[in-house]
Design a protein around this motif. Structure first.
Motif, short mmCIF file in Angstrom:
data_model
loop_
_atom_site.label_atom_id
_atom_site.label_comp_id
_atom_site.label_asym_id
_atom_site.label_seq_id
_atom_site.Cartn_x
_atom_site.Cartn_y
_atom_site.Cartn_z
N ARG A 23 0.83 -1.21 0.00
CA ARG A 23 0.00 0.00 0.00
C ARG A 23 0.87 1.26 0.00
O ARG A 23 0.60 2.21 -0.75
CB ARG A 23 -0.91 0.00 1.23
CG ARG A 23 -2.01 -1.04 1.20
CD ARG A 23 -2.90 -0.90 2.43
NE ARG A 23 -3.96 -1.89 2.45
CZ ARG A 23 -4.94 -1.91 3.36
NH1 ARG A 23 -4.96 -0.98 4.31
NH2 ARG A 23 -5.87 -2.84 3.31
N TYR A 24 1.89 1.24 0.84
CA TYR A 24 2.76 2.42 0.91
C TYR A 24 3.50 2.63 -0.41
O TYR A 24 3.64 3.76 -0.87
CB TYR A 24 3.77 2.25 2.05
CG TYR A 24 4.61 3.49 2.28
CD1 TYR A 24 4.17 4.51 3.11
CD2 TYR A 24 5.84 3.64 1.63
CE1 TYR A 24 4.93 5.66 3.31
CE2 TYR A 24 6.61 4.79 1.82
CZ TYR A 24 6.14 5.79 2.66
OH TYR A 24 6.89 6.94 2.83
N LYS A 27 0.76 4.18 -2.85
CA LYS A 27 0.06 5.43 -2.54
C LYS A 27 0.74 6.32 -1.50
O LYS A 27 0.30 7.45 -1.25
CB LYS A 27 -1.36 5.12 -2.06
CG LYS A 27 -2.21 4.40 -3.10
CD LYS A 27 -3.61 4.13 -2.58
CE LYS A 27 -4.47 3.43 -3.62
NZ LYS A 27 -5.84 3.16 -3.12
N ASP A 29 0.73 5.82 1.75
CA ASP A 29 0.12 5.68 3.08
C ASP A 29 -0.38 4.25 3.26
O ASP A 29 -0.34 3.44 2.32
CB ASP A 29 -1.03 6.69 3.28
CG ASP A 29 -2.18 6.47 2.31
OD1 ASP A 29 -2.66 5.32 2.20
OD2 ASP A 29 -2.62 7.44 1.66
N GLY A 31 -3.52 3.36 4.55
CA GLY A 31 -4.97 3.17 4.55
C GLY A 31 -5.51 3.18 5.97
O GLY A 31 -4.80 3.48 6.94
N GLN A 32 -6.77 2.83 6.11
CA GLN A 32 -7.46 2.87 7.40
C GLN A 32 -7.67 1.50 8.01
O GLN A 32 -7.53 1.32 9.23
CB GLN A 32 -8.82 3.56 7.24
CG GLN A 32 -8.75 4.98 6.69
CD GLN A 32 -8.01 5.90 7.62
OE1 GLN A 32 -8.21 5.88 8.84
NE2 GLN A 32 -7.13 6.75 7.06
N ARG A 62 -12.75 -7.02 9.68
CA ARG A 62 -11.59 -6.18 9.42
C ARG A 62 -11.11 -5.57 10.73
O ARG A 62 -11.83 -5.58 11.73
CB ARG A 62 -11.91 -5.10 8.41
CG ARG A 62 -13.06 -4.21 8.82
CD ARG A 62 -13.46 -3.25 7.72
NE ARG A 62 -14.53 -2.36 8.13
CZ ARG A 62 -15.00 -1.37 7.39
NH1 ARG A 62 -14.48 -1.15 6.19
NH2 ARG A 62 -15.97 -0.61 7.84
N SER A 64 -8.64 -2.06 12.29
CA SER A 64 -8.09 -0.77 11.87
C SER A 64 -6.57 -0.74 11.99
O SER A 64 -5.98 -1.41 12.84
CB SER A 64 -8.69 0.36 12.71
OG SER A 64 -8.11 0.37 14.01
#
Length: 412
Positions: A23-24, A27, A29, A31-32, A62, A64
């Motif tokens: 992810r990093y 993008k 970051d 994410g959540q 899920r 966080s």
């Protein structure tokens, strides 16, 4: 690795680290949240780490990123999220944009290095080709060698091993499986894609040899030969050697060297030549049809075959080709038709003779895929039969029919 960190070797944590790093990379970051079902490995260590009861965890789809980060900081290892990712992936966080920027910077440095050796490389080779060379060892020495060779190309036909020895002291330096040999071919053929056989049926054998031929370089002009019958050749006058073979009604093997030496090659009678793939069938036809000019292509076309066919078409000779009706034979026929569309056609390679000579055989999927290259209508009909029945037809099975068709077409 300490006892405190062994816990995080569990596959579920390896999967989390990989997901966060990805992810990093894309993008910048994390994410959540992360879906539990997107991860691999037993989720029990993760449940325990986050402090959920079995019942509460069973209701979770899920979790966080924030709660995972806080759990890391409150754990015995007291890691940041970045520490966790480094431990599980063994690599620091990277941004795709930064990776691409560095790669582009390195490529530009490489191009400048090559430009300083000789600007012709950067002008003529594509960026894709140059990027491939960027990973090669001793690339500067390879480019320097080829630069020197390009400036000293021969004015008269020279054998490639001799030229290589003259330039480098190594007669194999420009073999096509050597880096300098591959680069030389690329530089001599800026508009060719020597590695790509999907865009054209012209064989690599002819394409590579044609490129070298235009540079007055010969790979092998003695052992590269072709068997012929009933052909004449001349420069200012008719060659006594070729004429003698016709008078003696002899089939003989002509080296590429002699083919290149002749300005014009043509049939001793008429303007038609029969090209036969199989040497055994060729020999039979010589006995049965002694008045028909013939060539034996002996399986895959050598450069000698291609060169003599080109010279024949230049003298407006019509070429009639017969080969096995199997995937390889049909592809060879298609190659010939595509290369000489105005002067070449097949003879006896049709569905009627296929049905006469057909035989069951094992045909692999790889061989069957070759049939996708067949476009000529009559050959396509045969290709469809092969795909449907997994049968083939060899020349030996329709020799009688072939003889009758040759007599009809050649008017003998």
């Amino acid at each position: 690795m300490t006892n405190k960190t062994i816990f995080f070797k569990a596959p579920i944590f390896q999967s989390i680290g990989k997901e966060l790093a990805h992810r990093y990379f894309l993008k910048g970051d994390f994410g959540q949240v992360i879906g539990v079902k997107t991860l691999t490995g037993d989720a029990e260590p993760l449940r325990s780490f986050l402090g959920y009861t079995d019942l509460a965890w069973s209701k979770k789809s899920r979790f966080s990123i924030l709660e995972f980060t806080e759990a890391l900081q409150d754990s015995a290892v007291a890691w940041t999220l970045e520490d966790f990712i480094l431990f599980t992936t063994k690599q620091p966080l990277r941004l795709k944009s930064a990776v691409l920027a560095k790669a582009e910077h390195d490529f530009q440095v490489f191009k400048e290095k090559i430009r300083q050796i000789d600007p012709i490389f950067v002008e003529q080779l594509t960026d894709k080709q140059l990027r491939n060379w960027q990973e090669e060892k001793d690339v500067a020495a390879v480019f320097a060698t080829v630069s020197k060779a390009l400036q000293q190309l021969p004015k008269e036909y020279t054998r490639l091993p001799v030229f290589a020895y003259q330039q480098t002291g190594n007669s194999h330096a420009f073999d096509e499986n050597e880096p300098a040999g591959l680069l030389l071919l690329q530089m001599l053929s800026p508009n060719e894609t020597l590695e790509d056989e999907t865009t054209t049926l012209l064989t690599n054998v002819e394409r590579k040899n044609r490129v070298l031929d235009e540079a007055k370089l010969l790979k092998d002009d003695i052992h590269n030969d072709v068997a012929v019958y009933g052909l004449l050749a001349k420069n200012e006058t008719v060659s006594a050697m070729w004429q003698g073979a016709c008078l003696e009604q002899a089939s003989w093997k002509i080296p590429l060297k002699e083919i290149l030496r002749m300005q014009t090659i043509y049939p001793a009678s008429g303007n038609q030549v029969l090209v036969v793939e199989n040497s055994g069938v060729y020999s039979i036809l010589l006995d049965e049809l002694p008045e028909i000019p013939m060539i034996c292509s002996s399986g895959q076309f050598t450069y000698a075959v291609w060169k003599i066919l080109r010279k024949l078409t230049e003298s407006n000779t019509q070429i009639y080709y017969v080969g096995d009706m199997d995937p390889e034979g049909l592809v060879m026929a298609q190659q010939l038709l595509q290369t000489f569309p105005k002067h070449a056609q097949t003879i006896a390679m049709d569905k009627t003779n296929f049905k006469i000579a057909k035989q069951k055989t094992q045909i692999s999927d790889t061989r069957l895929k070759k049939l996708r290259l067949i476009k000529e209508p009559k050959l396509k009909e045969v290709a469809n039969l092969i795909q449907e029945t997994h049968e083939i037809a060899l020349q030996e099975g329709f020799i009688e029919e072939l003889i009758w068709q040759v007599l009809a077409v050649f008017g003998r």
